[in-house]
Design an enzyme around this catalytic site. Structure first.
Site, PDB file in Angstrom:
ATOM      1  N   SER A 134       0.858  -1.176   0.000  1.00 37.58           N
ATOM      2  CA  SER A 134       0.000   0.000   0.000  1.00 37.58           C
ATOM      3  C   SER A 134       0.904   1.239   0.000  1.00 37.58           C
ATOM      4  O   SER A 134       1.843   1.329  -0.795  1.00 37.58           O
ATOM      5  CB  SER A 134      -0.932  -0.040   1.216  1.00 37.58           C
ATOM      6  OG  SER A 134      -1.729   1.115   1.300  1.00 37.58           O
ATOM      7  N   TYR A 148      -4.497   7.999  -6.935  1.00 39.42           N
ATOM      8  CA  TYR A 148      -3.544   7.093  -6.279  1.00 39.42           C
ATOM      9  C   TYR A 148      -3.931   6.905  -4.821  1.00 39.42           C
ATOM     10  O   TYR A 148      -3.954   5.775  -4.314  1.00 39.42           O
ATOM     11  CB  TYR A 148      -2.123   7.640  -6.396  1.00 39.42           C
ATOM     12  CG  TYR A 148      -1.096   6.742  -5.754  1.00 39.42           C
ATOM     13  CD1 TYR A 148      -0.620   5.611  -6.410  1.00 39.42           C
ATOM     14  CD2 TYR A 148      -0.605   7.013  -4.477  1.00 39.42           C
ATOM     15  CE1 TYR A 148       0.306   4.764  -5.822  1.00 39.42           C
ATOM     16  CE2 TYR A 148       0.329   6.173  -3.878  1.00 39.42           C
ATOM     17  CZ  TYR A 148       0.785   5.056  -4.559  1.00 39.42           C
ATOM     18  OH  TYR A 148       1.697   4.225  -3.965  1.00 39.42           O
ATOM     19  N   LYS A 152      -5.015   3.254  -2.991  1.00 35.95           N
ATOM     20  CA  LYS A 152      -4.357   2.668  -1.822  1.00 35.95           C
ATOM     21  C   LYS A 152      -5.304   2.589  -0.625  1.00 35.95           C
ATOM     22  O   LYS A 152      -5.174   1.676   0.200  1.00 35.95           O
ATOM     23  CB  LYS A 152      -3.090   3.459  -1.478  1.00 35.95           C
ATOM     24  CG  LYS A 152      -2.008   3.348  -2.549  1.00 35.95           C
ATOM     25  CD  LYS A 152      -1.640   1.885  -2.846  1.00 35.95           C
ATOM     26  CE  LYS A 152      -0.502   1.766  -3.848  1.00 35.95           C
ATOM     27  NZ  LYS A 152      -0.157   0.350  -4.146  1.00 35.95           N
TER      28      LYS A 152
END
Length: 275
Positions: A134, A148, A152
């Site tokens: 992660s 992004y 995650k």
């Protein structure tokens, strides 16, 4: 005792560094990359312990084939590391539909497909360890990395749920949360939206905060990963780098303060008298 490792995104960055560290200490590694020529030197050096596999993790069927091939080749899979992924830089308003879909497709669904393929293999052998790469940006956010960040955060929720579902099979899960490192994640491997000048100041502020002291040396992460995979009771989460703990400690303190401030409103929204 040597381990058998399956790792995605092994051609560069963390994936390459960790693959080399595993091989150097005698582990067996199934290393995937979109282009296995990038692993040719390691294949020549470790012909008996490295199995290069061409894989685009976005392809679910190919992900299952790759995991099963690795398990059949080595006889077991002790550790699966979902490392493949990339960063999309750009404000949310700037992000195109295709860019958004591609970011989630690789960072979330690619990880999901490999995870789904690994579970029955590990269940059949009585256990295993899945490492999900992660980011500190899966716990807090920075501007200009909205998709992004979102990918995650999805990895965090998926993986924490996974840990509770597979623990009775003897399968352990660790979520790895690196801060910024000097890989090419923010360079050649990164994708960028078409810039809108209205966000120039936000971007400048972000980049100004990325000082050399906040960027880790990727080679230094190998020892931590080796310790995690060797641990009998590995952590559900681990930061890589010194930035995450102090930053996220403050982030959580701020969140708790806000929740406390709004607690009466939240309680009233429950609809029942407080006991």
């Amino acid at each position: 005792m040597s381990k058998t490792i399956f790792i995605t995104g092994a051609s560069k960055g963390f994936g390459r560094i960790w693959t080399e560290a595993f091989l150097e200490r005698g582990d067996k590694v199934a290393a995937t990359a979109r282009n296995t020529e990038t692993l040719a030197d390691l294949a020549a050096q470790y012909p008996d312990t490295l199995l290069p596999i061409q894989l685009n993790v976005n392809d679910r069927a190919a992900s299952f084939t790759a995991v099963n091939r690795a398990a059949a080749h080595f006889g077991s899979l002790d550790v699966v590391i979902n490392n493949a992924g990339y960063g999309l830089f750009g404000a949310i308003e700037e992000t195109s539909e295709q860019q958004a879909r591609d970011q989630i497709e690789t960072n979330v669904f690619g990880l999901l497909w490999v995870t789904q393929a690994a579970i029955p293999v590990m269940r059949a052998q009585g256990g295993g360890h899945i490492l999900q790469v992660s980011s500190v940006l899966g716990v807090a956010t920075l501007p200009v990395l909205g998709l992004y960040n979102a990918s995650k955060w999805a990895v965090e929720g998926l993986s924490e749920t996974l840990a509770s579902e597979v623990k009775d099979f003897g399968i352990k899960v660790t979520i790895v949360e690196p801060n910024g490192f000097s890989t090419d994640w923010g360079g050649a491997s990164a994708f960028h939206t078409e810039a809108n000048p209205l966000y120039e100041d936000v971007k400048a502020s972000l980049y100004a905060g990325l000082t050399p002291d906040t960027i880790g040396k990727p080679e230094a992460t190998a020892e931590a990963i080796l310790k995690v995979v060797d641990e009998e009771n590995p952590p559900l989460r681990i930061f890589l780098g010194k930035v995450g703990f102090p930053w996220l400690s403050q982030v959580y303190a701020d969140r708790l303060a806000t929740w406390e401030e709004w607690k009466e409103v939240a309680d009233a929204a429950h609809g029942h008298a407080t006991v």
